[in-house]
Design an enzyme around this catalytic site. Sequence first.
Site, PDB file in Angstrom:
ATOM      1  N   ASP A 152      52.266  33.833  52.634  1.00  0.00           N
ATOM      2  CA  ASP A 152      50.918  33.396  53.003  1.00  0.00           C
ATOM      3  C   ASP A 152      50.922  32.610  54.311  1.00  0.00           C
ATOM      4  O   ASP A 152      49.956  32.665  55.074  1.00  0.00           O
ATOM      5  CB  ASP A 152      50.267  32.590  51.874  1.00  0.00           C
ATOM      6  CG  ASP A 152      48.758  32.771  51.853  1.00  0.00           C
ATOM      7  OD1 ASP A 152      48.304  33.918  52.017  1.00  0.00           O
ATOM      8  OD2 ASP A 152      48.026  31.783  51.695  1.00  0.00           O
ATOM      9  N   GLU A 186      43.723  41.985  48.808  1.00  0.00           N
ATOM     10  CA  GLU A 186      44.049  40.735  48.100  1.00  0.00           C
ATOM     11  C   GLU A 186      44.822  41.034  46.815  1.00  0.00           C
ATOM     12  O   GLU A 186      45.792  40.341  46.498  1.00  0.00           O
ATOM     13  CB  GLU A 186      42.773  39.937  47.788  1.00  0.00           C
ATOM     14  CG  GLU A 186      42.117  39.299  49.014  1.00  0.00           C
ATOM     15  CD  GLU A 186      42.893  38.088  49.558  1.00  0.00           C
ATOM     16  OE1 GLU A 186      43.736  37.522  48.847  1.00  0.00           O
ATOM     17  OE2 GLU A 186      42.641  37.718  50.720  1.00  0.00           O
TER      18      GLU A 186
HETATM   19  C1  HMH Z   1      46.130  36.481  51.444  1.00  0.00           C
HETATM   20  N1  HMH Z   1      43.871  35.569  51.518  1.00  0.00           N
HETATM   21  C2  HMH Z   1      45.171  35.363  51.722  1.00  0.00           C
HETATM   22  N2  HMH Z   1      45.636  34.190  52.161  1.00  0.00           N
HETATM   23  C3  HMH Z   1      44.783  33.173  52.415  1.00  0.00           C
HETATM   24  N3  HMH Z   1      45.295  31.989  52.840  1.00  0.00           N
HETATM   25  C4  HMH Z   1      43.397  33.355  52.211  1.00  0.00           C
HETATM   26  C5  HMH Z   1      42.988  34.580  51.760  1.00  0.00           C
HETATM   27  C6  HMH Z   1      42.353  32.280  52.412  1.00  0.00           C
HETATM   28  O1  HMH Z   1      42.625  31.349  53.351  1.00  0.00           O
END
Ligand code: HMH
Length: 220
Positions: A47, A209
């Site tokens: 992330d 997602e």
């Molecule tokens: C994969 N989706 C993903 N990472 C994040 N940090 C966000 C959304 C929202 O900030």
Amino acid sequence: GVEAGTTAAWMARHGGMYERATRHPFTVSIREGTVDLATFRRWLGQDYMFVKEFVAFLASVLLKCCRQTEGLDMEIILGGLTSLSDELSWFKKEAEKWSVNLAEVSPLRSNTEYCRFLQSFSEPEISYTVAITTFWIIETVYQDSFAFCIEEGNKTLPELLGTCQRWGSPEFKQYCQSLQRIADRCLENAPADAVRSAEEAFLRVLELEIGFWDMSSSQS
Ligand code: HMH
């Protein structure tokens, strides 16, 4: 209010997909207190890479905003950039806490796929309406997923509460609602083909997602 808009209608129409993105086994396992911490570490590293690409994406949203609209949108998007700046610092601190070496992380396939989708928004042909709607749903999936982890009845581990609060806080929810109002206003005034493209992007985000959560929690 927000409830009457186009985006709420999509969330209802594609409720199954929305649910799969926001009640994924990975985030549900955080709430249940059963999450595998190796999995959490993998998500954290992936992330961080995603968020760096997300900054570039948001810069392209800001650019389209400046070119295509007046009003207060710009200030909200600038606020979003500021919060992403905090988020990057947060990731570095959190990575240290969990002994994740961010310099060594390389993107997994679903992450690369998602980042490629984000990069496509730098094309000037993609409208502000589609871009801001995409931005809204990306943030909202995290907001909804992590808010569930701190709602009543959660067994979330204390060391994971900070992560959940980052996206699950009432402030972040309000921010997502202000993005939703902007998206709905744009969609109301947009031509039918732009609305269609925005709905496609909405569904694509949900798919990406789900892929991102799957990637984080798969053992391979
Ligand atoms: C994969 N989706 C993903 N990472 C994040 N940090 C966000 C959304 C929202 O900030």
